[in-house]
Write a protein that holds these residues in place. Structure first.
Motif, PDB file in Angstrom:
ATOM      1  N   THR A 175      -5.017   5.500   1.385  1.00  3.47           N
ATOM      2  CA  THR A 175      -6.032   6.014   0.468  1.00  3.47           C
ATOM      3  C   THR A 175      -6.466   7.418   0.848  1.00  3.47           C
ATOM      4  O   THR A 175      -6.581   8.308  -0.015  1.00  3.47           O
ATOM      5  CB  THR A 175      -7.241   5.068   0.450  1.00  3.47           C
ATOM      6  OG1 THR A 175      -6.825   3.777   0.000  1.00  3.47           O
ATOM      7  CG2 THR A 175      -8.323   5.593  -0.482  1.00  3.47           C
ATOM      8  N   ILE A 197     -11.489  -3.693 -10.214  1.00  2.91           N
ATOM      9  CA  ILE A 197     -10.979  -5.059 -10.061  1.00  2.91           C
ATOM     10  C   ILE A 197     -11.722  -5.791  -8.956  1.00  2.91           C
ATOM     11  O   ILE A 197     -12.098  -6.963  -9.095  1.00  2.91           O
ATOM     12  CB  ILE A 197      -9.463  -5.019  -9.782  1.00  2.91           C
ATOM     13  CG1 ILE A 197      -8.711  -4.514 -11.023  1.00  2.91           C
ATOM     14  CG2 ILE A 197      -8.947  -6.388  -9.386  1.00  2.91           C
ATOM     15  CD1 ILE A 197      -7.243  -4.270 -10.774  1.00  2.91           C
ATOM     16  N   ASN A 198     -11.970  -5.115  -7.831  1.00  2.73           N
ATOM     17  CA  ASN A 198     -12.671  -5.753  -6.721  1.00  2.73           C
ATOM     18  C   ASN A 198     -14.124  -6.064  -7.073  1.00  2.73           C
ATOM     19  O   ASN A 198     -14.591  -7.198  -6.898  1.00  2.73           O
ATOM     20  CB  ASN A 198     -12.612  -4.844  -5.486  1.00  2.73           C
ATOM     21  CG  ASN A 198     -13.369  -5.405  -4.303  1.00  2.73           C
ATOM     22  OD1 ASN A 198     -14.572  -5.196  -4.167  1.00  2.73           O
ATOM     23  ND2 ASN A 198     -12.683  -6.130  -3.442  1.00  2.73           N
ATOM     24  N   CYS A 202      -3.109  -3.320  -9.674  1.00  5.44           N
ATOM     25  CA  CYS A 202      -3.419  -1.933  -9.308  1.00  5.44           C
ATOM     26  C   CYS A 202      -2.247  -1.010  -9.641  1.00  5.44           C
ATOM     27  O   CYS A 202      -2.442   0.120 -10.120  1.00  5.44           O
ATOM     28  CB  CYS A 202      -3.753  -1.842  -7.824  1.00  5.44           C
ATOM     29  SG  CYS A 202      -5.229  -2.766  -7.339  1.00  5.44           S
ATOM     30  N   VAL A 236      -8.077  -8.102  -3.973  1.00  2.08           N
ATOM     31  CA  VAL A 236      -7.758  -6.725  -3.589  1.00  2.08           C
ATOM     32  C   VAL A 236      -8.943  -6.140  -2.830  1.00  2.08           C
ATOM     33  O   VAL A 236     -10.100  -6.474  -3.111  1.00  2.08           O
ATOM     34  CB  VAL A 236      -7.436  -5.855  -4.823  1.00  2.08           C
ATOM     35  CG1 VAL A 236      -6.186  -6.356  -5.505  1.00  2.08           C
ATOM     36  CG2 VAL A 236      -8.601  -5.822  -5.792  1.00  2.08           C
ATOM     37  N   THR A 292      -2.596  -6.614  -6.206  1.00  2.41           N
ATOM     38  CA  THR A 292      -2.012  -5.297  -5.976  1.00  2.41           C
ATOM     39  C   THR A 292      -1.086  -4.908  -7.114  1.00  2.41           C
ATOM     40  O   THR A 292      -0.994  -3.726  -7.468  1.00  2.41           O
ATOM     41  CB  THR A 292      -1.255  -5.289  -4.642  1.00  2.41           C
ATOM     42  OG1 THR A 292      -2.143  -5.668  -3.589  1.00  2.41           O
ATOM     43  CG2 THR A 292      -0.687  -3.925  -4.330  1.00  2.41           C
ATOM     44  N   GLU A 341       0.830  -1.203   0.000  1.00  2.00           N
ATOM     45  CA  GLU A 341       0.000   0.000   0.000  1.00  2.00           C
ATOM     46  C   GLU A 341       0.867   1.257   0.000  1.00  2.00           C
ATOM     47  O   GLU A 341       0.547   2.240  -0.671  1.00  2.00           O
ATOM     48  CB  GLU A 341      -0.940  -0.006   1.211  1.00  2.00           C
ATOM     49  CG  GLU A 341      -1.951  -1.129   1.220  1.00  2.00           C
ATOM     50  CD  GLU A 341      -2.946  -1.028   0.083  1.00  2.00           C
ATOM     51  OE1 GLU A 341      -3.180   0.111  -0.405  1.00  2.00           O
ATOM     52  OE2 GLU A 341      -3.488  -2.066  -0.330  1.00  2.00           O
ATOM     53  N   LYS A 390       2.227   1.990  -3.532  1.00  2.00           N
ATOM     54  CA  LYS A 390       1.334   2.669  -4.480  1.00  2.00           C
ATOM     55  C   LYS A 390       1.507   4.183  -4.407  1.00  2.00           C
ATOM     56  O   LYS A 390       1.717   4.854  -5.431  1.00  2.00           O
ATOM     57  CB  LYS A 390      -0.122   2.300  -4.181  1.00  2.00           C
ATOM     58  CG  LYS A 390      -0.479   0.841  -4.369  1.00  2.00           C
ATOM     59  CD  LYS A 390      -1.920   0.597  -3.929  1.00  2.00           C
ATOM     60  CE  LYS A 390      -2.279  -0.869  -3.957  1.00  2.00           C
ATOM     61  NZ  LYS A 390      -3.650  -1.121  -3.464  1.00  2.00           N
ATOM     62  N   TRP A 421      -5.438   4.628 -10.010  1.00  2.00           N
ATOM     63  CA  TRP A 421      -5.195   3.637  -8.948  1.00  2.00           C
ATOM     64  C   TRP A 421      -6.484   3.319  -8.188  1.00  2.00           C
ATOM     65  O   TRP A 421      -6.867   2.148  -8.063  1.00  2.00           O
ATOM     66  CB  TRP A 421      -4.091   4.169  -8.043  1.00  2.00           C
ATOM     67  CG  TRP A 421      -4.092   3.679  -6.635  1.00  2.00           C
ATOM     68  CD1 TRP A 421      -4.564   2.487  -6.161  1.00  2.00           C
ATOM     69  CD2 TRP A 421      -3.617   4.390  -5.488  1.00  2.00           C
ATOM     70  NE1 TRP A 421      -4.397   2.416  -4.800  1.00  2.00           N
ATOM     71  CE2 TRP A 421      -3.824   3.548  -4.371  1.00  2.00           C
ATOM     72  CE3 TRP A 421      -3.020   5.632  -5.313  1.00  2.00           C
ATOM     73  CZ2 TRP A 421      -3.464   3.954  -3.088  1.00  2.00           C
ATOM     74  CZ3 TRP A 421      -2.652   6.025  -4.047  1.00  2.00           C
ATOM     75  CH2 TRP A 421      -2.866   5.191  -2.949  1.00  2.00           C
ATOM     76  N   GLY A 441      -9.325   2.002 -10.619  1.00  2.00           N
ATOM     77  CA  GLY A 441      -8.940   0.689 -11.128  1.00  2.00           C
ATOM     78  C   GLY A 441      -9.041  -0.398 -10.070  1.00  2.00           C
ATOM     79  O   GLY A 441      -9.502  -1.512 -10.353  1.00  2.00           O
ATOM     80  N   GLN A 442      -8.642  -0.087  -8.848  1.00  2.00           N
ATOM     81  CA  GLN A 442      -8.758  -1.068  -7.769  1.00  2.00           C
ATOM     82  C   GLN A 442     -10.219  -1.372  -7.465  1.00  2.00           C
ATOM     83  O   GLN A 442     -10.581  -2.531  -7.200  1.00  2.00           O
ATOM     84  CB  GLN A 442      -8.054  -0.538  -6.523  1.00  2.00           C
ATOM     85  CG  GLN A 442      -8.043  -1.507  -5.353  1.00  2.00           C
ATOM     86  CD  GLN A 442      -7.148  -1.044  -4.219  1.00  2.00           C
ATOM     87  OE1 GLN A 442      -6.203  -0.297  -4.431  1.00  2.00           O
ATOM     88  NE2 GLN A 442      -7.436  -1.485  -3.016  1.00  2.00           N
TER      89      GLN A 442
END
Length: 468
Positions: A379, A350-351, A183, A364, A180, A131, A134, A343, A346-347
């Motif tokens: 975040t 994906i989730n 991501c 993720v 990840t 994390e 990122k 980021w 996109g995360q």
């Protein structure tokens, strides 16, 4: 639509859109973490708010990080990029070394330091280095690309030092956590897209990325991630299950158990849900209900309506991030805003895609909503940086300087952003000199003579005339 355009044309519209979307997502996240964990926490320890209290503490820390980041200027973020990237690489190397040491030699800890798959424990401190990587990649990558400017059209400018560092992070992160790494890939794509890199570069990166993902999927057979040496490759099993799902009866016992339970939760929720806190699949039926599959709990308790609200808030966040990237004048701010937006969105894609079955499972968390301290703090810090950039938009900065808030507000909340640079006036060309008269040209020799000599000649000529 006219009223909406009028609201969006306000100088601080980006700032308030960012605060409202991120704040609502955080509030929904705290509510759903309590709903997904209260029954289990009460059954195990008699305290139904144990997980909520822990997540609320991290939320407070994240809000402090948000407050600190929105007060910082762009030059501070650029200066922090290199140190943050170095710390992230060191922590990832330490995490991978401890995981390898445990799998090879059976050593579980070295003093107070030990690893637990994706988490690194440094005494009482528990964190997830991926994390931090990122956010560090956003700061460092935006600074590097902004410095190169128009030279990005040359391959060698991308090859040094951007691609080697990105490749190293992909290997260090993807060895344990392929989700990840995806991501990070979305982050890099957003960064290069905002920089205006040619499409053939993206095509080459896509080919190299597919080869790298294939290698990371293959190394799961050697013990990468949560795999075990000699056991079935769980990453390959997830891909094959996605492209060729087995019958529902077989899913109840094999690797598609999670996705089957998630679909049961979505089906049970229907359009309007069973009601907040009334989910039944979260009672030890749905694995990782508070983390990776919290969207399934939202679908069961709040129905399609709740899911649409969450997706709409992420859409507003995406619009706001791209709006900030398009309005700021500083290249670093533009690149960093686009990278952070790619980021987070996109995360989320994906989730949510993995939970509803549109994408393979990667594990993720859902930003702002899933249970997890490191992810939430990082975040909110990234959103704080976006808030700083939103206040630095030219129209927003002029509006804040035209009607500045009270001094205590600037001291407690955020200082005034710098005014956009004024355009320099273009200097007018010098006026053409008038032509030299002919009489002056005939006296050219006299003009070249020193003034004292010319004066002597004048006085001597006047005396001769008087004598005549």
């Amino acid at each position: 639509m006219a009223a909406l355009r009028g609201l969006l044309d306000r100088p601080l519209a980006s700032y308030y859109l960012l605060l409202s979307s991120a704040g609502l997502l955080l509030l929904i996240g705290l509510t759903m973490v309590f709903s997904a964990t209260s029954v289990r926490d009460y059954a195990q320890g008699g305290n139904a708010t144990a997980s909520l209290t822990k997540q609320a503490i991290f939320a407070v820390i994240g809000i402090v990080a948000f407050w600190a980041c929105q007060r910082l200027p762009a030059r501070t973020f650029r200066a922090v990029g290199w140190p943050a990237l170095g710390v992230s690489v060191v922590l990832l190397l330490l995490l991978n070394a401890l995981v390898a040491l445990e799998s090879i030699a059976g050593v579980e800890r070295v003093g107070p330091i030990y690893a637990e798959l994706l988490w690194l424990h440094l005494g009482p401190i528990q964190l997830q280095p991926s994390e931090l990587a990122k956010f560090a990649l956003v700061l460092w990558g935006a600074d590097v690309v902004a410095r190169k400017g128009a030279k990005l059209g040359w391959w060698r400018e991308l090859a040094t030092p951007l691609f080697p560092v990105v490749g190293l992070l992909f290997v260090l992160v993807g060895y344990n956590d392929l989700g990840t790494m995806l991501c990070l890939l979305a982050l890099v794509v957003g960064l290069l897209w905002a920089a205006g890199v040619r499409m053939r570069v993206f095509a080459t990166l896509t080919a190299v990325g597919l080869v790298g993902i294939g290698l990371l999927v293959a190394v799961a057979s050697l013990g990468a991630g949560s795999g075990e040496k000699g056991a079935e490759n769980y990453r390959l099993a997830r891909l094959t299950t996605f492209f060729a799902p087995p019958p529902p009866e077989q899913c109840k016992l094999e690797e598609c158990y999670q996705i089957a339970q998630a679909r049961y939760a979505i089906e049970n929720g229907g359009w309007f849900g069973t009601g907040l806190g009334k989910s039944t699949l979260k009672w030890e039926w749905l694995p990782a209900a508070e983390n990776d599959f919290i969207f399934a709990v939202i679908a069961e308790e709040l129905g399609v309506v709740g899911c649409v609200v969450v997706v709409a808030l992420f859409a507003v966040l995406a619009y706001t991030g791209l709006r900030i990237a398009g309005r700021v004048a500083d290249p670093f701010r533009r690149l960093a805003a686009a990278a952070v937006t790619a980021w987070l969105v996109g995360q989320a894609v994906i989730n949510i895609g993995g939970v509803i079955g549109l994408l393979p499972l990667t594990g993720v968390p859902l930003p702002f909503i899933s249970d997890g301290g490191s992810a939430l703090v990082v975040t909110l810090a990234a959103v704080g940086m976006l808030a700083s950039f939103a206040r630095a938009e030219p129209d927003a900065a002029r509006a804040l300087h035209a009607r500045p808030p009270a001094r205590w507000v600037r001291l407690v909340w955020a200082p005034l952003p710098p005014l956009p640079g004024r355009r320099r006036r273009v200097a007018s060309p010098p006026a053409a000199r008038p032509p030299v008269p002919r009489a002056r040209e005939r006296r050219g020799d006299d003009q070249a003579v020193p003034r004292g000599v010319r004066a002597d000649r004048t006085r001597r000529g006047a005396a001769d005339e008087r004598r005549r």
